[in-house]
Design an enzyme around this catalytic site. Structure first.
Site, short mmCIF file in Angstrom:
data_model
loop_
_atom_site.label_atom_id
_atom_site.label_comp_id
_atom_site.label_asym_id
_atom_site.label_seq_id
_atom_site.Cartn_x
_atom_site.Cartn_y
_atom_site.Cartn_z
N ASP A 67 94.06 76.15 52.95
CA ASP A 67 94.95 76.82 52.01
C ASP A 67 95.77 75.71 51.36
O ASP A 67 96.60 75.07 52.02
CB ASP A 67 95.85 77.80 52.75
CG ASP A 67 96.86 78.50 51.84
OD1 ASP A 67 97.02 78.08 50.68
OD2 ASP A 67 97.51 79.45 52.31
N SER A 147 92.97 73.08 32.12
CA SER A 147 92.28 74.17 31.42
C SER A 147 92.65 74.11 29.95
O SER A 147 93.68 73.53 29.58
CB SER A 147 92.71 75.52 32.01
OG SER A 147 92.30 76.60 31.20
N TYR A 160 99.03 81.97 34.41
CA TYR A 160 97.93 81.00 34.51
C TYR A 160 98.14 79.86 33.51
O TYR A 160 98.00 78.69 33.86
CB TYR A 160 96.60 81.70 34.26
CG TYR A 160 95.40 80.79 34.39
CD1 TYR A 160 94.91 80.44 35.65
CD2 TYR A 160 94.75 80.27 33.27
CE1 TYR A 160 93.81 79.61 35.79
CE2 TYR A 160 93.65 79.44 33.39
CZ TYR A 160 93.18 79.11 34.65
OH TYR A 160 92.09 78.27 34.77
#
Length: 265
Positions: A67, A147, A160
């Site tokens: 994680d 991104s 996001y």
């Protein structure tokens, strides 16, 4: 000899999609690779499926459940990879999540979930990789997944977008701080990539009314791609292997766009 022969690498988010492709491409060019993912069972299957690939190219591989928001687990992952490979040369902070919500509907929980994995997870991964590289005294490379959403905001994925802007900022901050230790920090920014994550996003966008049919979101997002098609994971890995190799040694603090000409900045 491949471009990354003998280099010890960790890739998070490696159970599927871009992360898996990054790890496999590194193996193809002789690297030692630790495939890491929160889905321990799935990442173990990926590692097993790549045993022959590693052997054929002179590399080694291992895997680890992690994680990325848990610092102790990240340290244990790095310790595991170093125990198997003897060192850490390259760390890909690739693990990421998205859960679309229309802008006015974004909740605290949605914000913290996405920012936790994509933002905090990236910072922890950078810090702990850097500590290992500094202790080794041999420098290294940290590579972050940004991104196209790090270059502009979209109305139904605001957290996001914010998280990927954070990745860009962390890349620049890390590059400034770690250069004195011989550590470069770079990143890459994919556009629309045909992966399992996009399938999930597609379903989520239909659930919130932002799309009416399967595949609509990908079609609309990709309509202006100059290359005329969405990316496959293999379209990304030529750049990611370059960033992990000595060929990119004079690069730091930079984000490489790999979006087929979708966003010109």
């Amino acid at each position: 000899m491949g471009r990354v022969s003998g280099r010890s690498c960790i890739v998070t988010g490696a159970a599927q999609g871009i992360g898996r492709a990054i790890g496999e491409a590194l193996l193809d060019e002789g690297a030692d690779v630790c495939f890491a993912d929160i889905n321990g069972e799935k990442v173990a299957e990926v590692a097993l499926a790549n045993t022959d690939r590693a052997r054929a190219n002179g590399g080694r591989l291992t895997h680890r459940a992690v994680d990325v928001t848990d610092r102790d687990q990240v340290c244990a992952m790095i310790g595991h990879a170093v125990g198997v490979f003897g060192k850490l040369d390259v760390k890909f902070n690739n693990a990421g999540v998205n859960k679309p919500m229309n802008f006015l509907d974004v909740t605290n929980e949605n914000w913290h979930f996405i920012m936790g994995v994509n933002g905090l997870g990236c910072m922890i991964g950078m810090q702990e990789a850097a500590r290992q590289m500094i202790a080794q005294g041999t420098g290294g490379k940290i590579i972050n997944t940004a991104s196209i959403a790090s270059r502009q905001g979209f109305d139904n994925v605001a957290p996001y977008c914010a998280s990927k802007w954070a990745v860009v900022s962390l890349t620049q901050s890390g590059a400034r701080d770690l250069a004195k230790h011989g550590i470069t920090v770079t990143g890459f920014a994919p556009g629309v990539v045909d992966t399992e994550m996009w399938e999930e996003v597609d379903r989520d966008l239909m659930e919130i009314g932002a799309a009416q049919r399967p595949g609509q979101a990908m079609e609309e997002f990709s309509a202006d791609i100059l290359k005329g098609r969405v990316a496959q994971p293999d379209d990304i890995t030529g750049t990611t292997t370059f960033l992990a190799s000595a060929d990119s040694d004079y690069m730091t603090g930079q984000i490489v766009m790999i979006d087929g000409g979708m966003t010109l900045v």
